[in-house]
Design a protein around this motif. Structure first.
Motif, PDB file in Angstrom:
ATOM      1  N   VAL A 115       0.897  -1.146   0.000  1.00  0.00           N
ATOM      2  CA  VAL A 115       0.000   0.000   0.000  1.00  0.00           C
ATOM      3  C   VAL A 115       0.941   1.202   0.000  1.00  0.00           C
ATOM      4  O   VAL A 115       1.645   1.460   0.983  1.00  0.00           O
ATOM      5  CB  VAL A 115      -0.930   0.030   1.236  1.00  0.00           C
ATOM      6  N   ILE A 116       0.987   1.900  -1.120  1.00  0.00           N
ATOM      7  CA  ILE A 116       1.991   2.940  -1.329  1.00  0.00           C
ATOM      8  C   ILE A 116       1.405   4.323  -1.092  1.00  0.00           C
ATOM      9  O   ILE A 116       0.363   4.681  -1.634  1.00  0.00           O
ATOM     10  CB  ILE A 116       2.576   2.850  -2.759  1.00  0.00           C
ATOM     11  N   GLY A 117       2.159   5.101  -0.305  1.00  0.00           N
ATOM     12  CA  GLY A 117       1.856   6.510  -0.102  1.00  0.00           C
ATOM     13  C   GLY A 117       2.978   7.344  -0.702  1.00  0.00           C
ATOM     14  O   GLY A 117       4.074   6.835  -0.972  1.00  0.00           O
ATOM     15  N   PHE A 118       2.720   8.609  -0.927  1.00  0.00           N
ATOM     16  CA  PHE A 118       3.706   9.492  -1.547  1.00  0.00           C
ATOM     17  C   PHE A 118       3.973  10.677  -0.629  1.00  0.00           C
ATOM     18  O   PHE A 118       3.065  11.182   0.029  1.00  0.00           O
ATOM     19  CB  PHE A 118       3.194   9.979  -2.904  1.00  0.00           C
ATOM     20  N   TYR A 119       5.230  11.125  -0.596  1.00  0.00           N
ATOM     21  CA  TYR A 119       5.627  12.219   0.275  1.00  0.00           C
ATOM     22  C   TYR A 119       6.513  13.165  -0.527  1.00  0.00           C
ATOM     23  O   TYR A 119       7.589  12.775  -0.984  1.00  0.00           O
ATOM     24  CB  TYR A 119       6.383  11.657   1.482  1.00  0.00           C
ATOM     25  N   GLN A 120       6.030  14.377  -0.737  1.00  0.00           N
ATOM     26  CA  GLN A 120       6.758  15.410  -1.483  1.00  0.00           C
ATOM     27  C   GLN A 120       7.232  14.918  -2.848  1.00  0.00           C
ATOM     28  O   GLN A 120       8.383  15.093  -3.243  1.00  0.00           O
ATOM     29  CB  GLN A 120       7.929  15.944  -0.660  1.00  0.00           C
ATOM     30  N   LEU A 121       6.306  14.296  -3.569  1.00  0.00           N
ATOM     31  CA  LEU A 121       6.581  13.794  -4.909  1.00  0.00           C
ATOM     32  C   LEU A 121       5.704  14.563  -5.880  1.00  0.00           C
ATOM     33  O   LEU A 121       4.527  14.815  -5.592  1.00  0.00           O
ATOM     34  CB  LEU A 121       6.266  12.288  -4.962  1.00  0.00           C
ATOM     35  N   ASP A 122       6.259  14.964  -7.014  1.00  0.00           N
ATOM     36  CA  ASP A 122       5.498  15.711  -8.017  1.00  0.00           C
ATOM     37  C   ASP A 122       4.344  14.867  -8.560  1.00  0.00           C
ATOM     38  O   ASP A 122       4.462  13.644  -8.669  1.00  0.00           O
ATOM     39  CB  ASP A 122       6.397  16.118  -9.193  1.00  0.00           C
ATOM     40  N   GLU A 123       3.275  15.529  -8.942  1.00  0.00           N
ATOM     41  CA  GLU A 123       2.088  14.835  -9.457  1.00  0.00           C
ATOM     42  C   GLU A 123       2.399  13.969 -10.668  1.00  0.00           C
ATOM     43  O   GLU A 123       1.903  12.849 -10.775  1.00  0.00           O
ATOM     44  CB  GLU A 123       0.977  15.838  -9.807  1.00  0.00           C
ATOM     45  N   ASP A 124       3.245  14.476 -11.576  1.00  0.00           N
ATOM     46  CA  ASP A 124       3.563  13.675 -12.765  1.00  0.00           C
ATOM     47  C   ASP A 124       4.369  12.434 -12.398  1.00  0.00           C
ATOM     48  O   ASP A 124       4.227  11.372 -12.999  1.00  0.00           O
ATOM     49  CB  ASP A 124       4.275  14.507 -13.830  1.00  0.00           C
ATOM     50  N   GLU A 125       5.228  12.527 -11.368  1.00  0.00           N
ATOM     51  CA  GLU A 125       5.972  11.356 -10.916  1.00  0.00           C
ATOM     52  C   GLU A 125       5.046  10.340 -10.246  1.00  0.00           C
ATOM     53  O   GLU A 125       5.198   9.135 -10.444  1.00  0.00           O
ATOM     54  CB  GLU A 125       7.083  11.787  -9.959  1.00  0.00           C
ATOM     55  N   ASP A 142      -3.881   8.180  -0.542  1.00  0.00           N
ATOM     56  CA  ASP A 142      -3.622   9.616  -0.530  1.00  0.00           C
ATOM     57  C   ASP A 142      -3.176  10.086   0.845  1.00  0.00           C
ATOM     58  O   ASP A 142      -2.583  11.144   0.986  1.00  0.00           O
ATOM     59  CB  ASP A 142      -4.878  10.389  -0.962  1.00  0.00           C
ATOM     60  N   ASN A 143      -3.502   9.294   1.874  1.00  0.00           N
ATOM     61  CA  ASN A 143      -3.133   9.629   3.252  1.00  0.00           C
ATOM     62  C   ASN A 143      -2.262   8.525   3.815  1.00  0.00           C
ATOM     63  O   ASN A 143      -2.646   7.365   3.819  1.00  0.00           O
ATOM     64  CB  ASN A 143      -4.387   9.771   4.127  1.00  0.00           C
ATOM     65  N   ILE A 144      -1.100   8.895   4.290  1.00  0.00           N
ATOM     66  CA  ILE A 144      -0.211   7.911   4.904  1.00  0.00           C
ATOM     67  C   ILE A 144      -0.769   7.581   6.282  1.00  0.00           C
ATOM     68  O   ILE A 144      -0.950   8.460   7.119  1.00  0.00           O
ATOM     69  CB  ILE A 144       1.220   8.455   4.986  1.00  0.00           C
ATOM     70  N   ASP A 145      -1.090   6.285   6.481  1.00  0.00           N
ATOM     71  CA  ASP A 145      -1.689   5.865   7.742  1.00  0.00           C
ATOM     72  C   ASP A 145      -1.160   4.482   8.122  1.00  0.00           C
ATOM     73  O   ASP A 145      -0.160   4.022   7.553  1.00  0.00           O
ATOM     74  CB  ASP A 145      -3.219   5.878   7.655  1.00  0.00           C
ATOM     75  N   ASN A 146      -1.828   3.809   9.045  1.00  0.00           N
ATOM     76  CA  ASN A 146      -1.369   2.502   9.522  1.00  0.00           C
ATOM     77  C   ASN A 146      -1.407   1.412   8.458  1.00  0.00           C
ATOM     78  O   ASN A 146      -0.750   0.381   8.603  1.00  0.00           O
ATOM     79  CB  ASN A 146      -2.181   2.062  10.738  1.00  0.00           C
TER      80      ASN A 146
END
Length: 189
Positions: A115-125, A142-146
């Motif tokens: 289950v992948i979350g993104f942190y400070q990554l550009d939208e195109d990436e 869209d939300n990094i959680d447990n």
């Protein structure tokens, strides 16, 4: 017309011996034996030095054998360089060849189980990652959680921020955008 793009990150540029070996590589005949019979010249090697790391790169208008870049990395390592990552992109085949990577040889990520979350990554990436994994069963959040098991961060994001340290303390693996592609190149899905 085919071309070759080479990039290497050297992480101990505060070491004068390493800095000197790179300058020697670029400015003397030291590299000519490695480069003979190729279209690559020492002048084609571009070096950008930041505080304590450097990027050595080349963009050549023709195809150069990957072994040439292996030899360059080997020369730098023999002179004390800590090469964090090095890769060659060949336009004729559209493939990246990883020469060295911060990924351990036995380290594998099964993206279909993440289950992948993104942190400070550009939208195109983010879109590129999703398109690459859409048929693999990977879940995204869209939300990094447990439920999050993997976070992909932007290339310029410091990996030791308070938030990322907290995620890692909870057992969430954190990799940067380049490492994501390294995993795919090494272990095709």
């Amino acid at each position: 017309m085919s071309s070759t793009v080479f990039d290497a990150t050297i992480t101990n540029m505060d070491n004068k011996i390493v800095a000197n070996s790179i300058e020697l590589l670029r400015s003397t005949t030291q590299v000519h034996s490695v480069l003979q019979n190729t279209h690559l010249t020492p002048q084609a090697l571009a070096l950008s030095v930041n505080d304590n790391f450097a990027t050595l790169s080349a963009d050549v208008g023709s195809e150069v054998d990957v072994m040439v870049f292996d030899a360059i990395i080997e020369y730098l390592q023999q002179n004390g360089a800590e090469v964090e990552r090095a890769e060659v992109f060949l336009s004729s085949t559209g493939t990246n060849h990883i020469i060295c990577s911060p990924i351990a040889d036995d380290e594998v990520i099964d993206f279909s189980e993440q289950v992948i979350g993104f942190y400070q990554l550009d939208e195109d990436e983010i879109e590129e990652v999703k398109v690459q994994l859409e048929d693999d069963g990977t879940q995204f959040t869209d939300n990094i959680d447990n439920k999050t098991t993997l976070i992909i961060i932007g290339e310029d994001t410091p990996s030791d921020t308070e938030a990322l340290n907290a995620y890692q303390a909870r057992g969430i693996k954190v990799i940067d955008y380049d490492m994501f592609w390294d995993y795919l190149d090494r272990y095709s899905i």
